[in-house]
Design a protein around this motif. Structure first.
Motif, mmCIF file in Angstrom:
data_model
loop_
_atom_site.group_PDB
_atom_site.id
_atom_site.type_symbol
_atom_site.label_atom_id
_atom_site.label_comp_id
_atom_site.label_asym_id
_atom_site.label_seq_id
_atom_site.Cartn_x
_atom_site.Cartn_y
_atom_site.Cartn_z
ATOM 1 N N SER A 91 0.815 -1.219 0.000
ATOM 2 C CA SER A 91 0.000 0.000 0.000
ATOM 3 C C SER A 91 0.851 1.272 0.000
ATOM 4 C CB SER A 91 -0.975 -0.003 1.185
ATOM 5 O OG SER A 91 -0.324 -0.261 2.394
ATOM 6 N N HIS A 93 1.776 2.976 -2.467
ATOM 7 C CA HIS A 93 1.193 3.955 -3.388
ATOM 8 C C HIS A 93 0.152 4.831 -2.683
ATOM 9 C CE1 HIS A 93 -1.682 0.631 -3.506
ATOM 10 N NE2 HIS A 93 -2.578 1.489 -3.960
ATOM 11 N N ILE A 94 -0.523 4.269 -1.675
ATOM 12 C CA ILE A 94 -1.495 5.058 -0.910
ATOM 13 C C ILE A 94 -0.771 6.096 -0.058
ATOM 14 C CG2 ILE A 94 -3.223 4.955 0.920
ATOM 15 C CD1 ILE A 94 -4.084 2.251 -0.264
ATOM 16 N N LYS A 97 0.216 8.816 -2.340
ATOM 17 C CA LYS A 97 -0.948 9.601 -2.781
ATOM 18 C C LYS A 97 -1.412 10.547 -1.662
ATOM 19 C CE LYS A 97 -4.998 9.157 -5.574
ATOM 20 N NZ LYS A 97 -4.739 8.987 -6.971
ATOM 21 N N HIS A 110 -9.001 3.801 -4.756
ATOM 22 C CA HIS A 110 -8.202 3.230 -3.676
ATOM 23 C C HIS A 110 -8.886 3.343 -2.314
ATOM 24 C CE1 HIS A 110 -7.261 7.483 -3.846
ATOM 25 N NE2 HIS A 110 -6.864 7.413 -2.587
ATOM 26 N N TRP A 111 -10.175 3.709 -2.296
ATOM 27 C CA TRP A 111 -10.919 3.837 -1.040
ATOM 28 C C TRP A 111 -12.403 3.613 -1.299
ATOM 29 C CZ3 TRP A 111 -14.599 7.691 -0.005
ATOM 30 C CH2 TRP A 111 -14.720 8.682 -0.993
ATOM 31 N N LEU A 121 -9.380 2.992 3.259
ATOM 32 C CA LEU A 121 -8.408 2.759 2.197
ATOM 33 C C LEU A 121 -8.289 1.269 1.877
ATOM 34 C CD1 LEU A 121 -5.730 5.258 3.515
ATOM 35 C CD2 LEU A 121 -7.432 5.652 1.707
ATOM 36 N N SER A 122 -8.064 0.958 0.611
ATOM 37 C CA SER A 122 -7.940 -0.419 0.141
ATOM 38 C C SER A 122 -6.535 -0.962 0.385
ATOM 39 C CB SER A 122 -8.225 -0.483 -1.362
ATOM 40 O OG SER A 122 -9.476 0.070 -1.652
ATOM 41 N N ASP A 123 -6.448 -2.281 0.508
ATOM 42 C CA ASP A 123 -5.164 -2.988 0.582
ATOM 43 C C ASP A 123 -4.272 -2.564 1.738
ATOM 44 O OD1 ASP A 123 -5.800 -4.494 -1.706
ATOM 45 O OD2 ASP A 123 -5.102 -2.870 -3.001
#
Length: 175
Positions: A91, A93-94, A97, A110-111, A121-123
């Motif tokens: 995660s 990349h989150i 971001k 992503h959410w 948030l995903s993952d």
């Protein structure tokens, strides 16, 4: 400005209190979390936090620090809800971001909306939702105290660390 000699005896380094602080904390690896909420207008806000800490197990409470000029700060009011997410290398990349311009932090898939409409948030390796109990302003920053109400585990992942201005996973230590 003070001068100190490096640990291996190299040339003296000129450091003042701010430089010493920045240099020391760049070398202090910290876990990476993301905090999300809704601002007073109901718009998703969020940021990365390397200051997340467990405050108590009973009742479950956590703290994090943030700047009072951060775009998410208006959401940090007593009684408001926040979601705290633990991040791993998958995660990363989150983290990148949410560390970028606040206008693009929630652009994409992503959410999803979760409890209380909070952005989840995903993952992520885990997430928790809680209520802001206290906000302690300190100069231009604040310590936020949150009581955790619910949460869930995500897929297992390695740790994600923030060190020397980069996100990374821990490596093997040479003996």
């Amino acid at each position: 400005m003070n001068q100190i000699t490096g640990p291996t005896g190299e040339e003296p380094l000129a450091v003042d209190d701010l430089d010493a602080f920045k240099q020391a904390f760049r070398r202090h690896a910290a876990g990476v979390a993301a905090v999300t909420s809704l601002d007073p207008q109901g718009k998703p806000v969020g940021f990365t936090a390397t200051s997340l800490a467990s405050l108590a197990a009973v009742p479950p409470m956590a703290t994090f620090n943030m700047s009072q000029v951060a775009s998410a700060y208006p959401a940090m009011t007593v009684g408001n809800h926040v979601a705290i997410h633990m991040l791993g290398p998958r995660s990363r990349h989150i983290a990148e971001k949410l560390a970028a311009d606040h206008d693009v932090r929630f652009a994409g898939d992503h959410w999803t909306p979760g409890p209380h409409g909070l952005p989840i948030l995903s993952d992520v390796t885990a997430w928790m939702v809680g209520t802001v109990l206290e906000v302690h302003p300190v100069h231009n920053n604040a310590v936020i105290v949150v009581q955790i109400e619910t949460g869930a585990l995500g897929p297992e992942d390695e740790a994600l660390l923030y060190h020397e201005r980069s996100y990374m996973k821990p490596g093997a230590i040479d003996a």
